[in-house]
Enzyme design. Structure first.
Site, PDB file in Angstrom:
ATOM      1  N   GLY A   1     101.271   0.598  38.846  1.00 28.48           N
ATOM      2  CA  GLY A   1     100.633   0.411  37.563  1.00 28.48           C
ATOM      3  C   GLY A   1      99.975   1.731  37.329  1.00 28.48           C
ATOM      4  O   GLY A   1      99.929   2.548  38.228  1.00 28.48           O
ATOM      5  N   CYS A   2      99.469   2.036  36.131  1.00 31.43           N
ATOM      6  CA  CYS A   2      98.829   3.338  36.072  1.00 31.43           C
ATOM      7  C   CYS A   2      97.359   3.226  36.431  1.00 31.43           C
ATOM      8  O   CYS A   2      96.667   4.192  36.591  1.00 31.43           O
ATOM      9  CB  CYS A   2      99.052   4.028  34.737  1.00 31.43           C
ATOM     10  SG  CYS A   2      97.916   3.550  33.497  1.00 31.43           S
ATOM     11  N   GLN A   3      96.853   1.992  36.580  1.00 27.73           N
ATOM     12  CA  GLN A   3      95.450   1.818  36.945  1.00 27.73           C
ATOM     13  C   GLN A   3      95.282   1.630  38.457  1.00 27.73           C
ATOM     14  O   GLN A   3      94.398   2.182  39.053  1.00 27.73           O
ATOM     15  CB  GLN A   3      94.874   0.598  36.216  1.00 27.73           C
ATOM     16  CG  GLN A   3      94.776   0.783  34.721  1.00 27.73           C
ATOM     17  CD  GLN A   3      93.522   1.539  34.317  1.00 27.73           C
ATOM     18  OE1 GLN A   3      92.622   1.759  35.096  1.00 27.73           O
ATOM     19  NE2 GLN A   3      93.473   1.947  33.058  1.00 27.73           N
TER      20      GLN A   3
END
Ligand SMILES: Cc1ncc(COP(=O)(O)O)c(C=O)c1O
Ligand SMILES: Cc1ncc(COP(=O)(O)O)c(C=O)c1O
Lengths: 405, 140, 405, 140
Positions: free
Chosen positions: D50-52
Site C-alpha cells: 500500500g502506499c501508507q
C-alpha cells in the site's frame, strides 16, 4: 495588524464540521485548502444566474460568463504581477501546467541536453520531465539536498552548464515546508540561458509571488491550494516563451481556422486553452484571490509564522519526535515522525480525535528515500487555523504516542 | 467637429430612441445605407477576421488626416462600423490616439465591443489605432 | 409517460433569469446545458461539508471525499454500462479525452497508417488527429457527407482499409444535429482491426449509450453538456486498450513508485489521472447522472422529439429559412439560416429578446465550408425546454427577419 | 468454528469496548502481541504494497486448509491483520470464497478496508481470495 481568527473562521463553513463528535481540526492544508463562503457562493451564483459556454457567444449569458471568466484572468494577472493577461493560461492545475510545458519542450531539447530538477520535487514536477527525457534523449539532473532538508545551492554552479535547457524547481516543498531561494536559482539559470519553471503549488496560499520581479519564465499553481475550487490552476509564462511553445491540446477555442489540410492556431492565451474550460472554477479562482487579498498576505504570513513557531516548539517537547526540514526559512508545515512509530498509525489515531493530518510520502518519494523513512506525519497550517488547534494537535500527538508505544 | 463632439452628437441622437428596437433599426438603417467598400476591392489584406463576422478596413492618410473606409458582411456590425467611421475618420493620428470609445457604452452597444464577441469590431478598433501610430511615426 | 415540464423547470434556478426584461429562453444547450438544483447543491455541500484531497488520505474528510468521488465513477460506469469502473477515466472534458487517446496513439501508428474521421467533426475531434498525423507521418482520411448533412456511409468500405488504425467519429453532430450510424461504423472498422473512438459530447444529454453493446473502444463526453458542472468529463476505454496506451500526463496519483532512475505507473484508472482532479466536479457529475436517470431517457427522447418536430415545422413556414441537416434521424437541434441574412445579425436580434441561440461555425468549420456559408443560427433544445419557448423562438425569428430585411 | 462463528465471536468481543480508545488499544495490543513473520523471511514476493503501510502475506496449504501468516510495518494494520488471520486462516478455499467481510464494519473498522486508504489491507484480502482460488483449482 493581527488577524481576527474567530471572524475569519466564520467565513469557512466546513470548520463547523464534527468528526466522530470532535471538532474538525483541519491541518491538511498542503493537500488542499478549505474554501470561504464567498468562493462557494460564487460557484452557486454562476450556475444559478449566468452559466453559459464562453467566448464567441453573442447571447447575454454567454457574454456575462465570458466577461466574468476574463475578469478572473485579469485578477490572477494582477496577483502575480504578470505583464499581460494573456500570459495567464488556465489549466486543470499545477500538474497539467507542468505537463503542458514539458510537452512543449519536446521540440526544444535534443539528446544530451539537460533538465535540472531538485531532490525535493513533488512527483508532478519529476515525472513529466522524466517523460520528456525519454522522448528526447535529454538527461535529468538532480540538485541534491542536505540532511536538514535544504537544497545544496552550492552545487548549482557545477550542475548548471550550457547543456542545461530548463530548471524546474518547487518554490516551497510540500514534503517538508522548506522555502527555496528561487531568486538565486533563476538568476544563475539565466546566466547559462536555461529557462526556469517554478512550481508554486505550495506557495501561493501563503505568499504572493511577483513573476516580473522574479524574472521567472514559467510559474505554475493550483487554485485548490489557495482557497479556490478544485480542477483549475494556471500556467504563467513569459509571452516569448509561450509563443515559442507549440500548442498542447487540439480542439475548439485554440484554433484560428480549421481545414483538413491545415489548421492555424489562435493567439495567446487561447492557443493553450482547447475545449470548454472549468468556467465556474476559473471565475471562483478569481474570487478566491479577492478573498486572500482582502485578508492580506502580510497578516497571513505573520499569523502562520506564529502558528509554526508555537507548534514547532511544543511538538519538539515530545520525546522522540523528529521534525524533517526544521530550518528557519520555511512555511507553516511540519513534517515529523515519532521514534519507533509508523506515521500511518499516528495519523490513524489523530483522525479518531478529529485531527486531519496527512501521512505517507506526500508524493515526494525521493525525500523519503533520502531520509530512509516510509513517510511522515504532516501537519500543514493555513491562516484560518488557530493557536487552540495547535494545542489540540500537540495533545493528540501525545496521546497517540502513549497509545502506540 | 472634434471626436468628442461627434461622440456627443451621436449620444444625443441615440437618446431619442425609446427601446432596443428603435436603436437596432437605426443601426440596421446605417448598415444598409452605405456599401462602404466595393466587392471587388475587398482584398484579403483589408480583411479583419472575427469568427462571427468579417470586417474590411482601409485607412488612407490625406492632408494630415486619417480617412477610414470600412465594411462588414453582417449588417449590424456594418451599422456600428458606420458610427465608428463617422467618429474617427477625418481626424489626425494624435486626435485618434487621444480619444476613447466610452460613448459606445452610453448608446447601449457596449456588448458589441466586447473583445470576446469575436465580431471583428475590437480588432478593427485596434487596427485603427495601429494605423494612427504608424502614420504618426511616418510623418514626424 | 409525458414529462411535467413545469415541475422540471423549477429544478433549474437559471430558468427564472430575465434578460433585458424578457424571460430567458435558453436554446444554447448544445454549447452547454443548464444545471438542476441537485447538482448545484451537491457542489455546495461538498465544499461546506467534506472538501479534502482524495486518495491515500487517512483522515475522515479525505475518506469521505474519496468515497464520493469513486461512487461517482461507479455511477458513470453504470450509466455507460462499462464492464469495469476502472475503465472510466476522469478528464477535464471531451477535448482532453480525445487528446489523451490521440497522444497515446503516437507510439501505435507509423508513417502511412491512416486515421479516419468525418467531415462533420467538431474541431476537438479534428485537430488532435492532425497533430497525431504530424507527429507520426500517419495520414488523415475524411469521410465526406452528402448535401443533406448525412455521412456517406456507402464510402466506408472503400475508405476503411488495413491501413486504418483508428476511426474517430462524432455520435451526434453539434453543427447540424444529425445522429450517425455508429453501430455500423464500429462493426466495419473492427472488421479491418481499426479501433473506434466515438465523440459523445452531443449525445449523452439526450440518449444513453451502452458501450458494451456498441462494442466501442473509446467513448468520450463532457459533464457540462449533460446537466453536470464545467471542467470534468470522461474517457471510457476498453481495459485492453487503456492498458496498451502509455500514460498521458505525469504527476501525483498516476505512479506506483518514483525514483529518479525509474518510475512505475499505477493501475487503471489512476495511470491516466495525474494530479488533483476536479473533485467537486466529478462528484457532481455523478449527481447529474442520477438526475437524468430519474427524469428518464425515454421521456427525455419523447419530449425532445416533440420539440424538434414542432419547431422544425413552424420554422419552415418562414420564407427563405433553410435548415441544415433536416433529416429524420437527428437530435433536437436546428441549424438554420435565412436567405440574405447573416447569422450574426439574427442571433444579435434574438438576444435582444432574451432568446439565447448560438451563431457562427460552432467549431465545425468544415461543415460550413461544405455548405459554403459563414455560419448558421443554431437553436438546440433540452428536456427542460417548453413548447412555449419554441413559439417564442419562432416569433423572434420572424421579427428578426422583418427588422433585418 | 466456522468463519461465520469466528466473526460473531469477534463482534461480541468488540461490543465490550466503550469507545474508540478501547477499540484501538485492543487492536494495537493484537498488533503487538504477534510478530507474525520473521524479519529475515519478509521477502519481496510476500510483500503487498500500500502506499501508507506495507503488508506481507504467506499462504500455505496444509490438510486441505489454507494457513495464513501475515505482518505489517504499521501496528494498527498489523492488529487488523491479526483479526483477519484469526477469521480466515485454517479454513478451506471454499469456506474462504464463500465468506464476506461485513463484520469489519460491525466492529467499527470499516474505514481501514476502504480501497482508497492504501494501507495494503484491501490488496491483502484480494490476495487471500486469489490464493483460495488457486488452491481450489489446483486440488480439484
Ligand atoms: C461534438 C462535440 N465534440 C467535442 C466537443 C468539445 O467538448 P468540450 O468543449 O466539453 O471539451 C463538443 C462541444 O462543443 C462537441 O459538441
Ligand atoms: C509542490 C507541489 N507540486 C505539485 C503539486 C500538484 O498539484 P495538483 O495536484 O493540484 O496538480 C502539489 C500538490 O500536492 C504540490 O504540493
Amino acid at each position: 495588524m493581527a488577524l481576527d481568527i474567530n471572524r475569519i473562521r466564520q467565513d469557512f463553513p466546513i470548520l463547523n464540521r464534527k468528526i466522530r463528535g470532535s471538532n474538525l481540526v483541519y491541518l491538511d492544508n498542503a493537500a488542499t485548502s478549505q474554501k470561504p463562503k464567498a468562493v462557494i457562493d460564487c460557484i452557486t451564483n454562476y450556475y444559478e444566474q449566468y452559466n453559459a459556454n464562453i467566448h464567441r457567444g453573442v447571447h447575454a449569458l454567454s457574454q456575462e460568463a465570458t466577461d466574468a471568466y476574463e475578469l478572473a484572468r485579469k485578477k490572477i494577472q494582477k496577483f502575480f504581477n504578470a505583464k499581460h493577461d494573456y500570459e495567464i493560461i488556465f489549466t486543470e492545475g499545477t500538474t497539467e501546467s507542468i505537463n503542458l510545458v514539458a510537452s512543449g519542450f519536446t521540440t526544444l531539447v535534443k539528446p544530451g541536453d539537460e533538465i535540472l530538477i531538485s531532490q525535493m520535487e513533488h512527483h508532478s514536477n519529476i515525472v513529466p520531465w522524466q517523460l520528456l527525457c525519454e522522448r528526447t534523449g535529454a538527461k535529468l539532473v538532480v540538485l541534491p539536498m542536505d540532511k536538514d532538508g535544504q537544497l545544496r545551492i552550492d552545487l548549482l554552479d557545477t550542475l548548471l552548464t550550457s547543456k542545461t535547457k530548463l530548471v524546474a524547481l518547487t518554490h516551497i516543498s510540500n514534503g517538508i515546508g522548506v522555502i527555496n531561494p528561487i531568486e538565486e536559482v533563476i538568476q544563475k539559470a539565466h546566466a547559462v540561458n536555461a529557462a526556469v519553471l517554478i512550481d508554486g503549488a505550495q506557495a501561493c496560499g501563503h505568499i504572493q509571488p511577483d513573476v516580473q520581479a522574479l524574472d521567472v519564465d514559467f510559474y505554475v499553481t493550483s487554485a485548490h491550494k489557495m482557497c479556490g475550487p478544485t480542477g483549475v490552476g494556471i500556467l504563467y509564462g513569459k509571452e516569448d516563451w509561450l509563443n515559442k511553445l507549440p500548442p498542447y491540446q487540439g480542439g475548439g477555442e485554440m484554433i484560428k481556422e480549421v481545414t483538413f489540410e491545415k489548421t492555424t492556431y489562435a493567439n495567446l492565451p487561447h492557443k493553450f486553452e482547447a475545449g470548454t474550460p472549468n468556467i465556474s472554477g476559473g471565475i471562483a479562482f478569481g474570487v478566491a484571490i479577492d478573498y486572500l487579498n482582502q485578508i492580506g498576505f502580510d497578516a497571513i504570513a505573520k499569523h502562520e509564522s506564529n502558528l509554526l513557531q508555537y507548534a514547532t516548539s511544543e511538538l519538539k517537547k515530545i520525546e522522540g519526535l523528529k521534525i524533517y526540514g526544521d530550518v528557519p526559512n520555511k512555511t507553516a508545515l511540519i513534517s515529523f515522525n515519532i521514534e519507533g512509530l509508523h506515521p500511518y498509525d499516528v495519523g490513524t489515531i489523530l483522525d479518531q480525535m478529529g485531527i486531519a493530518v496527512r501521512t505517507g510520502h506526500h508524493c515526494t518519494q525521493p525525500i523519503m528515500d533520502f531520509f530512509g523513512i516510509p513517510g511522515t506525519v504532516r501537519a500543514s497550517f493555513a491562516f484560518y487555523n488557530s493557536i487552540e488547534e495547535v494545542d489540540a494537535l500537540v495533545e493528540a500527538v501525545k496521546r497517540a504516542k502513549k497509545m502506540l508505544s | 467637429m472634434t471626436i468628442k463632439e461627434i461622440q456627443e452628437e451621436i449620444i444625443e441622437e441615440f437618446e431619442m430612441f425609446g427601446d432596443w428596437t428603435d436603436r437596432y433599426e437605426h443601426i440596421i438603417e446605417l448598415g444598409k445605407s452605405l456599401p462602404l467598400i466595393k466587392e471587388e476591392e475587398k482584398s484579403d489584406d483589408l480583411l479583419i477576421k472575427g469568427c462571427q463576422s468579417r470586417v474590411w478596413l482601409k485607412a488612407d492618410y490625406i492632408n494630415d488626416k486619417i480617412i477610414l473606409t470600412a465594411d462588414s458582411d453582417a449588417i449590424i456590425t456594418k451599422g456600428i462600423i458606420a458610427i465608428l467611421v463617422r467618429v474617427f475618420s477625418n481626424h489626425t493620428p494624435e486626435e485618434i490616439l487621444n480619444s476613447n470609445m466610452e460613448f459606445i457604452d452610453e448608446i447601449g452597444l457596449k456588448e458589441h465591443l466586447s473583445p470576446t464577441r469575436a465580431n471583428g469590431l475590437v480588432s478593427m478598433m485596434k487596427q485603427i489605432k495601429m494605423y494612427a501610430i504608424a502614420y504618426q511615426t511616418q510623418h514626424n
